[in-house]
Design an enzyme around this catalytic site. Structure first.
Site, PDB file in Angstrom:
ATOM      1  N   ASP A 287       0.865  -1.180   0.000  1.00  0.00           N
ATOM      2  CA  ASP A 287       0.000   0.000   0.000  1.00  0.00           C
ATOM      3  C   ASP A 287       0.908   1.238   0.000  1.00  0.00           C
ATOM      4  O   ASP A 287       2.140   1.140   0.101  1.00  0.00           O
ATOM      5  CB  ASP A 287      -0.986  -0.009   1.171  1.00  0.00           C
ATOM      6  CG  ASP A 287      -2.204   0.891   0.884  1.00  0.00           C
ATOM      7  OD1 ASP A 287      -2.160   1.691  -0.081  1.00  0.00           O
ATOM      8  OD2 ASP A 287      -3.198   0.815   1.619  1.00  0.00           O
TER       9      ASP A 287
HETATM   10  C1  BGC Z   1      -5.042   3.310   0.194  1.00  0.00           C
HETATM   11  C2  BGC Z   1      -5.242   2.319  -0.931  1.00  0.00           C
HETATM   12  C3  BGC Z   1      -5.121   3.021  -2.257  1.00  0.00           C
HETATM   13  C4  BGC Z   1      -3.788   3.715  -2.331  1.00  0.00           C
HETATM   14  C5  BGC Z   1      -3.547   4.404  -3.649  1.00  0.00           C
HETATM   15  C6  BGC Z   1      -3.808   4.156   0.005  1.00  0.00           C
HETATM   16  O1  BGC Z   1      -3.756   5.201   0.917  1.00  0.00           O
HETATM   17  O2  BGC Z   1      -4.990   2.612   1.413  1.00  0.00           O
HETATM   18  O3  BGC Z   1      -6.482   1.699  -0.796  1.00  0.00           O
HETATM   19  O4  BGC Z   1      -5.288   2.103  -3.291  1.00  0.00           O
HETATM   20  O5  BGC Z   1      -3.714   4.672  -1.304  1.00  0.00           O
HETATM   21  O6  BGC Z   1      -4.350   5.491  -3.812  1.00  0.00           O
END
Ligand code: BGC
Length: 742
Positions: A287
């Site tokens: 993530d």
């Molecule tokens: C989130 C993800 C997301 C990623 C990219 C993160 O902060 O937890 O779910 O896909 O950002 O935007």
């Protein structure tokens, strides 16, 4: 330039694609990938593992310098997120293809969670349809729009089970139940990925956030998770395993620690399970910054150690952390990781680039004409309206207040959400725009003829204490034939980093509703929210309540369709609505305890100040018609391990309107080597019945459906007594016993 030509010839040499198209398991791809890899330097390989953000709306803390153009040219970037639109993606792709030594195209990823430009209800709401075809279609349309705008990869579906309504991200998932959650996960993966990646309108899906992110302590986002392996395997992992069965292309590791180790650094949970046990052949992405965050968690001293943990855990791609770029070479030189580990990660990513057809045409997703034509296309809006109506859950309808007549002389639309366009599309609404939203006032105007006077008053804000709008609202309501109050949460009250400790209707909206209720008029409360709310007082005071979630671009039309009876509500809650926040976690699938609640018996398992049961249980939702269920029929009373039991009921529409019903089947294993839940969902079917019509609904139960992790952690069924339950929600059920024998 020499290398680009060489690369091209290598790719073409392997391009003897079969006539059906090149699907995801095209055997030629391995050869192509190996050929490209044979040309790559170590630095270029590491570059493929780096995913960085572009200039779109960023979705996390950007900690690094943002001169990404230079980084692409240097071969340090393999994929990007937040680069949207065919013009922008083409411009950036051109840099990768024409100005790097090997010209390897980039993958563009984006959070396409509930639509790209045409926005559907938030995923929790959409799950309330219990209609897998509809859910798949939303994901399909989202993919059609997103790919027309240059995207190859969505960071969806979010398939974290959650039983904590305080957690803001409960809105993004499919609710509390692993069985329903697994089915919905598969429908969404199928929808995004379509049949073949080499078709222009299919995109890679990403099952996230692996794993147990939805169990954050106290419902506070990013918080610690500590749970038994049994609970993990029974409740939180099944949707991820189900996504694999639907051939999901990628996984994302979660931010949270699980039993002391952040999942992003956990070989035990990531590599050993996803890659080794499940034989997953796609790639795994961290993530946003979750590799670097292992330093803050306190499990890595520095970036070097964080990179070491993540690479050894099997995380192939580093999202907006730049740890791999900085540390993998050092880790390799010092023998902490092997060249084969890097090669394996690169191979997985290049394979997807080939499957997407990017080596043949890196610009095939950058098509201004398609973008212009497909975004917000009429059939997409039509689906958005249908899915929003289908997602709405009728929570209460005393004296048949609903549906309202279209011949009312006047109707008062009251509340801060009536005209709050931007709230209708919720968070994670990609390129959705408030200006395209049909709000409730517009929806009512579209629905009603000139003979009905529609008056509007905001009454109050969503939050805050100000009541100076009450007088106008009450005055207008008093003079109208019926009142519809549209109240609830703003978009920014659910989603990432948007947890709440009080999940009541915010601000003074509840007081406004109570005053409206005193007018003694037909009153309908339409709730808009991204999570379960605690509304016992409203339930007590108001005759009709419709849960509309954050319903998306066509929300106002859909609300009008349901309120005025053009659509007979069929939604069922995918998550329990607690009576009070103090009950959390509350979910239907719980254990019996040694002292189940008995009223007026002192030493039993209960609260002294409220019920054990939620206000509205899982699976609950009313209709404008009524359904009756016959007793359960069993094909036999005993089955052995080679047999399948058929269980059936007859469901009759006993009202005077056509309607849909979600028939739900649960089981209970009465005695096990470990205690079993009082009920577990094992099947459901959505049926449509004309007034007076009956249908027989049958389910098969095989020993596989009765399996669980036994005392020795074997996944198998144990012989003994079972109960099967069938009915309209998780509490209102018929039951019958049967036996599984050896
Ligand atoms: C989130 C993800 C997301 C990623 C990219 C993160 O902060 O937890 O779910 O896909 O950002 O935007």
């Amino acid at each position: 330039m020499k290398f680009i030509n060489l690369l091209l010839s290598v790719v073409l040499a392997f391009s003897f694609v079969n006539s059906q198209g090149q699907n995801r398991i095209d055997d030629n791809i391995s050869g192509k990938v190996d050929s490209v890899m044979s040309l790559m330097t170590l630095e270029e390989k590491i570059g493929q593992l780096n995913l960085i953000t572009g200039e779109g709306e960023v979705t996390g803390p950007v900690t690094m310098d943002r001169n990404y153009v230079q980084q692409i040219k240097e071969g340090n970037v393999g994929s990007m997120l937040n680069v949207n639109g065919s013009e922008y993606t083409r411009r950036i792709q051109k840099i990768a293809v024409e100005q790097t030594r090997l010209g390897i195209p980039l993958i563009f990823g984006y959070d396409v969670i509930h639509g790209y430009k045409t926005i559907f209800p938030v995923p929790l709401g959409e799950t309330a349809t219990w209609d897998l075809g509809t859910i798949e279609r939303s994901a399909r349309i989202a993919a059609v729009e997103a790919t027309a705008a240059g995207q190859h990869w969505t960071f969806a579906p979010m398939i974290d089970i959650s039983r904590d309504a305080r957690w803001g991200r409960i809105m993004e998932g499919a609710g509390e139940d692993p069985y329903l959650g697994s089915k919905v996960a598969q429908a969404r993966v199928r929808g995004f990925q379509g049949r073949y990646f080499n078709e222009k309108h299919t995109m890679l899906a990403c099952a996230k956030h692996y794993v147990a992110y939805g169990a954050a302590r106290g419902g506070r986002d990013y918080n610690t998770v500590d749970m038994s392996i049994r609970r993990l395997k029974e409740t939180f992992m099944p949707p991820f395993r189900a996504a694999l069965d639907a051939e999901v292309a990628t996984y994302m590791t979660s931010f949270n620690e699980l039993n002391g180790v952040p999942v992003t650094g956990s070989k035990r949970f990531v590599k050993d399970i996803i890659k080794d046990q499940w034989n997953f052949n796609g790639f795994i992405v961290s993530d946003w910054g979750s590799i670097a965050e292992m330093i803050v968690h306190g499990i890595a001293k520095d970036e070097y150690e964080a990179g070491n943990l993540a690479m050894n855990a099997g995380v192939d791609m580093d999202m907006e952390g730049r740890i791999y770029i900085r540390e993998l070479k050092n880790l390799l030189e010092e023998g902490k990781i092997s060249e084969e580990q890097i090669n394996d990660a690169v191979r997985r990513i290049l394979r997807k680039k080939f499957e997407l057809g990017l080596f043949e045409d890196p610009y095939k997703y950058c098509d201004e004409e398609r973008e212009e034509k497909l975004l917000l296309a009429e059939p997409h809006r039509k689906h958005a309206r249908n899915v929003a109506s289908e997602s709405m859950v009728l929570l209460k309808n005393e004296n048949e207040v609903l549906p309202l007549s279209k011949n009312l002389s006047s109707v008062a639309l009251i509340g801060p959400l009536v005209k709050a366009d931007k709230e209708y599309i919720g968070t994670w609404s990609a390129h959705g725009e408030a200006k395209h939203v049909i709000n409730s006032l517009e929806g009512f105007k579209n629905k009603l003829g000139e003979n009905t006077d529609i008056v509007y008053s905001k009454g109050c804000d969503i939050t805050g204490e100000k009541k100076d709008g009450f007088a106008d609202a009450l005055e207008k309501a008093r003079n109208a034939e019926a009142i519809v109050a549209v109240v609830g949460e703003s978009a920014m009250m659910s989603g990432e980093a948007l947890s709440r400790m009080d999940i009541d209707i915010p601000g003074v909206q509840k007081e406004l509703i109570m005053e409206l209720a005193e007018l003694d008029k037909p009153l309908v409360v339409v709730l808009m929210n991204g999570r379960p709310l605690t509304i016992p007082e409203v339930d007590e005071a108001v005759p009709a309540i419709l849960e509309a979630w954050l319903p998306g671009t066509e929300g106002g039309n859909a609300i009008a369709d349901v309120v005025f009876g053009d659509y007979n509500p069929s939604g069922k809650l995918p998550v329990s609505f607690p009576y009070a926040v103090g009950q959390i976690p509350v979910n239907y699938e719980h254990k019996n305890t040694g002292r189940p609640r008995q009223e007026d018996v002192r030493y039993t398992s209960k609260y002294i100040d409220g019920p054990n049961q939620p206000l509205y249980p899982f699976g609950y939702g009313l209709s404008y018609t009524t359904f009756s269920y016959s007793d359960i029929r069993l094909s036999q009373e005993k089955i052995d391990f080679d047999e399948t039991l058929q269980v059936g009921v007859t469901v009759e529409n006993t009202g005077d309107r056509a309607g849909e019903e979600v028939v739900q089947m649960y089981i209970r294993d009465m005695v096990g080597s470990v205690t079993r839940p009082v009920k577990e969902l094992k099947g459901f079917r959505k049926i449509f019945l004309q007034p007076g019509e009956e249908k027989e609904v049958t389910f098969d139960i095989s020993p596989d459906d009765l399996a669980f992790y036994t005392k020795d952690m074997q996944y198998e069924a144990e012989p003994g007594n079972f109960k099967v339950f069938i009915g309209t929600n998780s509490q209102d059920l018929k039951e019958k016993g049967f036996k599984l024998v050896k």
